[in-house]
Design a protein around this motif. Structure first.
Motif, PDB file in Angstrom:
ATOM      1  N   GLY A  93       0.781  -1.223   0.000  1.00 14.34           N
ATOM      2  CA  GLY A  93       0.000   0.000   0.000  1.00 14.34           C
ATOM      3  C   GLY A  93       0.815   1.277   0.000  1.00 14.34           C
ATOM      4  N   GLU A  94       2.125   1.177  -0.168  1.00 18.75           N
ATOM      5  CA  GLU A  94       2.995   2.353  -0.131  1.00 18.75           C
ATOM      6  C   GLU A  94       3.114   2.971  -1.526  1.00 18.75           C
ATOM      7  N   PHE A  95       3.180   4.305  -1.565  1.00 12.10           N
ATOM      8  CA  PHE A  95       3.424   5.028  -2.812  1.00 12.10           C
ATOM      9  C   PHE A  95       4.884   5.483  -2.767  1.00 12.10           C
ATOM     10  N   VAL A  96       5.748   4.743  -3.467  1.00 15.68           N
ATOM     11  CA  VAL A  96       7.185   5.001  -3.464  1.00 15.68           C
ATOM     12  C   VAL A  96       7.587   5.611  -4.798  1.00 15.68           C
ATOM     13  N   THR A  97       8.305   6.713  -4.755  1.00 14.03           N
ATOM     14  CA  THR A  97       8.772   7.379  -5.968  1.00 14.03           C
ATOM     15  C   THR A  97      10.286   7.296  -6.063  1.00 14.03           C
ATOM     16  N   PHE A  98      10.776   6.870  -7.220  1.00 11.54           N
ATOM     17  CA  PHE A  98      12.199   6.926  -7.537  1.00 11.54           C
ATOM     18  C   PHE A  98      12.426   8.228  -8.287  1.00 11.54           C
ATOM     19  N   LEU A  99      13.264   9.072  -7.725  1.00 11.37           N
ATOM     20  CA  LEU A  99      13.494  10.414  -8.261  1.00 11.37           C
ATOM     21  C   LEU A  99      14.965  10.600  -8.570  1.00 11.37           C
ATOM     22  N   GLY A 100      15.241  11.218  -9.706  1.00  7.52           N
ATOM     23  CA  GLY A 100      16.628  11.499 -10.036  1.00  7.52           C
ATOM     24  C   GLY A 100      16.767  11.964 -11.465  1.00  7.52           C
ATOM     25  N   ASP A 156      10.752  14.788 -11.940  1.00  5.66           N
ATOM     26  CA  ASP A 156      10.106  16.037 -11.535  1.00  5.66           C
ATOM     27  C   ASP A 156      10.012  16.096 -10.004  1.00  5.66           C
ATOM     28  N   GLN A 157      10.768  17.006  -9.390  1.00  5.30           N
ATOM     29  CA  GLN A 157      10.817  17.084  -7.931  1.00  5.30           C
ATOM     30  C   GLN A 157       9.469  17.448  -7.323  1.00  5.30           C
ATOM     31  N   ASP A 158       8.772  18.420  -7.923  1.00  5.05           N
ATOM     32  CA  ASP A 158       7.480  18.837  -7.387  1.00  5.05           C
ATOM     33  C   ASP A 158       6.481  17.690  -7.422  1.00  5.05           C
ATOM     34  N   GLU A 159       6.503  16.932  -8.506  1.00  2.00           N
ATOM     35  CA  GLU A 159       5.615  15.783  -8.640  1.00  2.00           C
ATOM     36  C   GLU A 159       5.889  14.758  -7.541  1.00  2.00           C
ATOM     37  N   ALA A 160       7.154  14.486  -7.284  1.00  2.00           N
ATOM     38  CA  ALA A 160       7.521  13.526  -6.243  1.00  2.00           C
ATOM     39  C   ALA A 160       7.078  13.996  -4.865  1.00  2.00           C
ATOM     40  N   LEU A 161       7.295  15.284  -4.556  1.00  2.00           N
ATOM     41  CA  LEU A 161       6.918  15.810  -3.250  1.00  2.00           C
ATOM     42  C   LEU A 161       5.406  15.787  -3.053  1.00  2.00           C
ATOM     43  N   THR A 162       4.659  16.043  -4.129  1.00  2.00           N
ATOM     44  CA  THR A 162       3.202  16.119  -4.056  1.00  2.00           C
ATOM     45  C   THR A 162       2.558  14.763  -3.808  1.00  2.00           C
ATOM     46  N   MET A 163       3.083  13.719  -4.437  1.00  2.00           N
ATOM     47  CA  MET A 163       2.358  12.458  -4.511  1.00  2.00           C
ATOM     48  C   MET A 163       2.851  11.358  -3.581  1.00  2.00           C
ATOM     49  N   SER A 164       4.073  11.411  -3.146  1.00  2.00           N
ATOM     50  CA  SER A 164       4.718  10.242  -2.557  1.00  2.00           C
ATOM     51  C   SER A 164       4.524  10.093  -1.059  1.00  2.00           C
ATOM     52  N   ASP A 165       4.452   8.845  -0.607  1.00  2.00           N
ATOM     53  CA  ASP A 165       4.615   8.537   0.809  1.00  2.00           C
ATOM     54  C   ASP A 165       6.101   8.538   1.151  1.00  2.00           C
ATOM     55  N   ARG A 166       6.887   8.139   0.164  1.00  2.00           N
ATOM     56  CA  ARG A 166       8.320   7.959   0.367  1.00  2.00           C
ATOM     57  C   ARG A 166       9.037   8.219  -0.955  1.00  2.00           C
ATOM     58  N   ILE A 167      10.191   8.867  -0.881  1.00  2.00           N
ATOM     59  CA  ILE A 167      10.973   9.175  -2.075  1.00  2.00           C
ATOM     60  C   ILE A 167      12.362   8.566  -1.933  1.00  2.00           C
TER      61      ILE A 167
END
Length: 364
Positions: free
Chosen positions: A34-41, A198-209
């Motif tokens: 159930g976690e929303f994990v974003t890989f950002l870079g 996209d940093q803003d997208e990651a901050l907006t949507m994620s439980d964890r980045i």
């Protein structure tokens, strides 16, 4: 029976090379159900390679991939309980919305009655009934994105992989779909693995980045942790806008758990998210623009400097203010503030203050 507290995904030291280039260096990662994990870079950091390895579209050179406790490292995509939403959506143009959504259910061998029940359920949930008979060419960008998501959710996968699925949308629609996508994830309790630059997208949507750089994890944490307590200079610069202050460690105030640093003769106090540096060590500290406050006299804060406003930038709901710091040759700080504050301050020297928790002392 699997323990619901067990990770739904576990990556045990996976590595991947393309020729002489190492895309991933022994990645270890666990993802909870159930976690929303974003890989950002940035491009080439290894985030899309990780997604393709999870989906079975690439083979690991070493390490294991476990899904729901089962080793799926050697299994092809159709043998994994995983589905994917591609950047270009990959909706079949010769099929209607309903036919696109039924495709994965048919591959699973469901009978017509079961397929119809699931289609009705998912179309109702995503409000797609009016578009059931339409083709991709008859849909807007936001509608195509929703159809691609519905098709991926229809077979009820354990893990949903999303490869920059909002990249083709314009800025306004992108913001709307971000909110919708996160709401769908919460309502379905599905585990999402989301890839974006996209940093803003990651901050907006994620439980964890998970911030990636050159095939390695720079930092793994909540959006708030990465934004306000970055562990490295790379993370501080990559996520949002910040002031970077170079100095030398004077010592550690252990009673307050604070790092005391020298900034060209000015004593500053901060905290070290990635470990306490040694006395005499050169360090960089990150100070977010939102954390600075304006005062007519010296404020009662652990950190305070005097400066003069040299530039104002109108940003709609707030102002960005650039300040020349007194007593530190060539040093500037930038701050976000409201319009009333900057109009009251004018061009006279002002005091700027911030607390020690707002100054993240970086060791790398």
């Amino acid at each position: 029976m699997a323990d619901p507290r067990d990770p739904i995904v576990r990556l045990d030291g996976i590595s991947k090379r393309f020729g002489k280039t190492t895309a991933l260096h022994e990645l270890h990662l666990s993802i909870a159900p159930g976690e929303f994990v974003t890989f950002l870079g940035p491009s080439g950091c290894g985030k899309s390679t990780t997604l393709r390895l999870l989906g079975g579209f690439e083979k690991t050179d070493s390490g294991r991939i476990l899904l729901e406790g089962k080793d799926v490292t050697a299994l092809p995509p159709n043998k994994r309980n995983v589905n994917m939403v591609f950047q270009d959506y990959a909706i079949f143009p010769h099929m209607t919305v309903a036919q696109n959504m039924a495709f994965g259910l048919e591959l699973k061998g469901l009978d017509r009655a079961a397929i119809d029940r699931r289609l009705n359920e998912i179309m109702s949930f995503l409000e797609l009934e009016p578009f059931a008979g339409r083709y991709a060419s008859q849909l807007s960008g936001g509608q195509r994105q929703r159809v691609a998501l519905a098709r991926a959710l229809a077979p009820d996968p354990a893990l949903l992989l999303l490869d920059e699925p909002l990249g083709a949308l314009d800025a306004k629609l992108r913001g709307q779909v971000q909110i919708e996508l996160k709401a769908i994830q919460r309502q379905t309790h599905k585990t999402f693995f989301f890839v974006t630059h996209d940093q803003d997208e990651a901050l907006t949507m994620s439980d964890r980045i998970v911030v990636m750089n050159a095939g390695r994890v720079e930092q793994d944490g909540t959006p708030e942790e990465l934004y306000f307590r970055p562990a490295t200079r790379f993370v501080a610069e990559f996520i949002g806008e910040t002031n970077l202050i170079d100095g030398t460690v004077r010592g550690i105030d252990r009673d307050r758990s604070e790092v005391v640093m020298d900034w060209r003769g000015i004593e500053l106090r901060g905290q070290a998210p990635a470990g306490v540096p040694a006395a005499g060590q050169d360090v960089t500290a990150s100070l977010r623009l939102e954390r600075l406050s304006f005062h007519e006299g010296r404020p009662d804060t652990p950190n305070a400097v005097r400066g003069r406003i040299v530039n104002r930038t109108f940003l709609g709901s707030r102002m960005a203010v650039d300040l020349q710091v007194e007593d530190v040759s060539g040093a500037r700080l930038r701050a976000f503030t409201d319009h009333d504050t900057t109009s009251r301050v004018g061009d006279a020297p002002v005091w700027i203050g911030w607390d020690s928790a707002s100054l993240a002392v970086l060791t790398s």
